[in-house]
Design a protein around this motif. Structure first.
Motif, PDB file in Angstrom:
ATOM      1  N   ALA A   1       0.834  -1.200   0.000  1.00 24.29           N
ATOM      2  CA  ALA A   1       0.000   0.000   0.000  1.00 24.29           C
ATOM      3  C   ALA A   1       0.868   1.250   0.000  1.00 24.29           C
ATOM      4  O   ALA A   1       0.590   2.220  -0.712  1.00 24.29           O
ATOM      5  N   ALA A   2       1.936   1.237   0.790  1.00 23.29           N
ATOM      6  CA  ALA A   2       2.839   2.388   0.837  1.00 23.29           C
ATOM      7  C   ALA A   2       3.484   2.627  -0.519  1.00 23.29           C
ATOM      8  O   ALA A   2       3.517   3.754  -1.028  1.00 23.29           O
ATOM      9  N   ALA A   3       3.998   1.559  -1.125  1.00 21.89           N
ATOM     10  CA  ALA A   3       4.669   1.700  -2.419  1.00 21.89           C
ATOM     11  C   ALA A   3       3.714   2.212  -3.489  1.00 21.89           C
ATOM     12  O   ALA A   3       4.063   3.090  -4.286  1.00 21.89           O
ATOM     13  N   LEU A   4       2.496   1.684  -3.505  1.00 16.27           N
ATOM     14  CA  LEU A   4       1.531   2.095  -4.528  1.00 16.27           C
ATOM     15  C   LEU A   4       1.033   3.520  -4.298  1.00 16.27           C
ATOM     16  O   LEU A   4       0.848   4.286  -5.248  1.00 16.27           O
ATOM     17  N   ALA A   5       0.817   3.885  -3.045  1.00 18.48           N
ATOM     18  CA  ALA A   5       0.372   5.252  -2.759  1.00 18.48           C
ATOM     19  C   ALA A   5       1.467   6.264  -3.087  1.00 18.48           C
ATOM     20  O   ALA A   5       1.199   7.329  -3.663  1.00 18.48           O
ATOM     21  N   LEU A   6       2.700   5.934  -2.741  1.00 17.72           N
ATOM     22  CA  LEU A   6       3.814   6.861  -2.969  1.00 17.72           C
ATOM     23  C   LEU A   6       4.180   6.981  -4.440  1.00 17.72           C
ATOM     24  O   LEU A   6       4.867   7.928  -4.831  1.00 17.72           O
ATOM     25  N   SER A   7       3.713   6.054  -5.251  1.00 17.57           N
ATOM     26  CA  SER A   7       4.017   6.105  -6.682  1.00 17.57           C
ATOM     27  C   SER A   7       2.815   6.523  -7.526  1.00 17.57           C
ATOM     28  O   SER A   7       2.848   6.408  -8.752  1.00 17.57           O
ATOM     29  N   GLY A   8       1.749   6.999  -6.882  1.00 24.11           N
ATOM     30  CA  GLY A   8       0.586   7.475  -7.619  1.00 24.11           C
ATOM     31  C   GLY A   8      -0.299   6.399  -8.179  1.00 24.11           C
ATOM     32  O   GLY A   8      -1.196   6.676  -8.987  1.00 24.11           O
ATOM     33  N   ARG A   9      -0.098   5.158  -7.769  1.00 23.95           N
ATOM     34  CA  ARG A   9      -0.872   4.045  -8.302  1.00 23.95           C
ATOM     35  C   ARG A   9      -2.061   3.665  -7.415  1.00 23.95           C
ATOM     36  O   ARG A   9      -2.841   2.787  -7.767  1.00 23.95           O
ATOM     37  N   LEU A  10      -2.145   4.290  -6.255  1.00 26.32           N
ATOM     38  CA  LEU A  10      -3.233   4.047  -5.325  1.00 26.32           C
ATOM     39  C   LEU A  10      -3.550   5.366  -4.625  1.00 26.32           C
ATOM     40  O   LEU A  10      -2.658   6.000  -4.061  1.00 26.32           O
ATOM     41  N   LYS A  11      -4.818   5.774  -4.689  1.00 24.64           N
ATOM     42  CA  LYS A  11      -5.202   7.044  -4.077  1.00 24.64           C
ATOM     43  C   LYS A  11      -5.331   6.875  -2.565  1.00 24.64           C
ATOM     44  O   LYS A  11      -6.094   6.035  -2.087  1.00 24.64           O
ATOM     45  N   PRO A  12      -4.596   7.658  -1.772  1.00 20.13           N
ATOM     46  CA  PRO A  12      -4.706   7.552  -0.311  1.00 20.13           C
ATOM     47  C   PRO A  12      -6.095   7.984   0.164  1.00 20.13           C
ATOM     48  O   PRO A  12      -6.742   8.841  -0.443  1.00 20.13           O
ATOM     49  N   ASP A  13      -6.538   7.386   1.253  1.00 26.83           N
ATOM     50  CA  ASP A  13      -7.792   7.808   1.861  1.00 26.83           C
ATOM     51  C   ASP A  13      -7.610   9.082   2.672  1.00 26.83           C
ATOM     52  O   ASP A  13      -8.581   9.786   2.956  1.00 26.83           O
ATOM     53  N   ALA A  14      -6.384   9.374   3.047  1.00 27.45           N
ATOM     54  CA  ALA A  14      -6.059  10.627   3.729  1.00 27.45           C
ATOM     55  C   ALA A  14      -4.596  10.928   3.452  1.00 27.45           C
ATOM     56  O   ALA A  14      -3.806  10.046   3.115  1.00 27.45           O
ATOM     57  N   GLY A  15      -4.244  12.194   3.600  1.00 32.52           N
ATOM     58  CA  GLY A  15      -2.861  12.596   3.378  1.00 32.52           C
ATOM     59  C   GLY A  15      -2.572  12.910   1.924  1.00 32.52           C
ATOM     60  O   GLY A  15      -3.455  12.847   1.059  1.00 32.52           O
TER      61      GLY A  15
ATOM     62  N   ARG B   1       4.814   8.131 -13.734  1.00 35.06           N
ATOM     63  CA  ARG B   1       5.899   8.132 -14.715  1.00 35.06           C
ATOM     64  C   ARG B   1       7.276   8.184 -14.058  1.00 35.06           C
ATOM     65  O   ARG B   1       8.214   7.539 -14.527  1.00 35.06           O
ATOM     66  N   LYS B   2       7.372   8.936 -12.985  1.00 36.79           N
ATOM     67  CA  LYS B   2       8.682   9.235 -12.403  1.00 36.79           C
ATOM     68  C   LYS B   2       9.082   8.307 -11.253  1.00 36.79           C
ATOM     69  O   LYS B   2      10.264   8.171 -10.953  1.00 36.79           O
ATOM     70  N   VAL B   3       8.081   7.714 -10.598  1.00 40.49           N
ATOM     71  CA  VAL B   3       8.342   6.880  -9.419  1.00 40.49           C
ATOM     72  C   VAL B   3       8.062   5.418  -9.767  1.00 40.49           C
ATOM     73  O   VAL B   3       6.946   5.074 -10.148  1.00 40.49           O
TER      74      VAL B   3
ATOM     75  N   LYS C   1      12.868   8.558 -11.920  1.00 35.72           N
ATOM     76  CA  LYS C   1      13.776   9.352 -11.093  1.00 35.72           C
ATOM     77  C   LYS C   1      13.785   8.904  -9.630  1.00 35.72           C
ATOM     78  O   LYS C   1      14.713   9.214  -8.894  1.00 35.72           O
ATOM     79  N   VAL C   2      12.721   8.209  -9.229  1.00 43.86           N
ATOM     80  CA  VAL C   2      12.600   7.721  -7.850  1.00 43.86           C
ATOM     81  C   VAL C   2      12.338   6.226  -7.896  1.00 43.86           C
ATOM     82  O   VAL C   2      11.492   5.757  -8.667  1.00 43.86           O
ATOM     83  N   VAL C   3      13.055   5.468  -7.075  1.00 42.49           N
ATOM     84  CA  VAL C   3      12.936   4.010  -7.058  1.00 42.49           C
ATOM     85  C   VAL C   3      12.495   3.557  -5.675  1.00 42.49           C
ATOM     86  O   VAL C   3      13.102   3.927  -4.664  1.00 42.49           O
ATOM     87  N   ILE C   4      11.433   2.751  -5.639  1.00 44.95           N
ATOM     88  CA  ILE C   4      10.962   2.165  -4.380  1.00 44.95           C
ATOM     89  C   ILE C   4      11.240   0.666  -4.419  1.00 44.95           C
ATOM     90  O   ILE C   4      10.610  -0.070  -5.179  1.00 44.95           O
ATOM     91  N   LEU C   5      12.200   0.218  -3.624  1.00 45.85           N
ATOM     92  CA  LEU C   5      12.483  -1.212  -3.485  1.00 45.85           C
ATOM     93  C   LEU C   5      11.546  -1.750  -2.407  1.00 45.85           C
ATOM     94  O   LEU C   5      11.584  -1.295  -1.255  1.00 45.85           O
TER      95      LEU C   5
ATOM     96  N   LEU D   1      13.825   4.818  -2.023  1.00 49.93           N
ATOM     97  CA  LEU D   1      13.085   4.472  -0.812  1.00 49.93           C
ATOM     98  C   LEU D   1      13.028   2.953  -0.735  1.00 49.93           C
ATOM     99  O   LEU D   1      12.693   2.288  -1.714  1.00 49.93           O
ATOM    100  N   ILE D   2      13.370   2.405   0.426  1.00 45.26           N
ATOM    101  CA  ILE D   2      13.335   0.951   0.617  1.00 45.26           C
ATOM    102  C   ILE D   2      12.386   0.639   1.757  1.00 45.26           C
ATOM    103  O   ILE D   2      12.569   1.127   2.878  1.00 45.26           O
ATOM    104  N   THR D   3      11.346  -0.160   1.491  1.00 47.34           N
ATOM    105  CA  THR D   3      10.480  -0.626   2.568  1.00 47.34           C
ATOM    106  C   THR D   3      11.030  -1.960   3.069  1.00 47.34           C
ATOM    107  O   THR D   3      11.406  -2.828   2.281  1.00 47.34           O
TER     108      THR D   3
END
Length: 206
Positions: free
Chosen positions: A43-57, A72-74, A151-155, A183-185
């Motif tokens: 959920a964190a990875a998808l929200a931070l990459s624009g692939r999942l709309k957060p319910d808040a924040g 495109r960028k994340v 430009k941004v990579v989430i492992l 960013l690494i989770t």
């Protein structure tokens, strides 16, 4: 390039998967985001990459909250059930598919040349699931940044495969040295083994 999340919450079917999570990562930087292993990492990875709309924040890239730009960028690397490859496929097949999606030549000769360039030619015929953890993370990361807009990579949870956390952290550090924001989770135990400060997800539900 700065990626920032402020108070991001994602609700699951029965309980929050991600609660009030804030994190910031700049280019040439590696940041750990830790919490209980489970769906919250995805959920964190998808929200931070624009692939999942957060319910808040809110999630912003360079101060702008634009999900299309984020997508495109994340890039999200090896997220279970989302961007992880089919482990039954040969390494060269996975590499070919990823290179093709990135707009590069993807024939057998080009794939073998790419693997050789990245020191992984010996793995070409192996099933992807048989790759050593560090080689898996590095290959998937390199295939991800083969896309010029990234430009941004989430492992995503590289420690779920076992191995030494220092090896996948080194992959992140190498990407950061090349100008990417990384960013690494991972689990809290991995951050402790690395002795690296981490941002904490307040709640991650399996």
């Amino acid at each position: 390039m700065q990626l920032e999340a402020n108070g991001v919450t994602v609700h699951g079917p029965h309980a929050p998967m991600l609660t009030n999570t804030s994190v910031k990562v700049d280019e040439k930087q590696v940041v750990l985001l830790t919490g209980y292993p489970g769906a919250g990492h995805i959920a964190a990875a998808l929200a931070l990459s624009g692939r999942l709309k957060p319910d808040a924040g809110q999630v912003t890239l360079q101060g702008a909250a634009d999900p299309a730009v984020l997508r495109r960028k994340v890039a999200v690397v090896d997220a279970p059930g989302i961007t992880e490859p089919d482990d039954a496929l040969p390494v060269q097949t996975v590499v070919g598919e990823e290179l093709a999606m990135a707009g590069h030549k993807a024939g057998r000769k080009a794939v073998l040349a790419w693997l050789n360039e990245h020191g992984a030619a010996e793995h070409a015929d192996k099933r992807f699931e048989h790759l050593p953890v560090a080689a898996r993370t590095r290959l998937l990361a390199e295939l991800t940044v083969a896309r010029p807009e990234v430009k941004v990579v989430i492992l995503t949870m590289p420690d779920r495969h076992g191995g030494d956390p220092h090896e996948w952290y080194a992959v992140g550090r190498d990407l950061a040295d090349r100008g990417y924001a990384v960013l690494i989770t991972c689990a809290d135990t991995s951050a402790r083994l690395l002795d690296v400060p981490a941002d904490q997800v307040e709640e991650m539900k399996a």
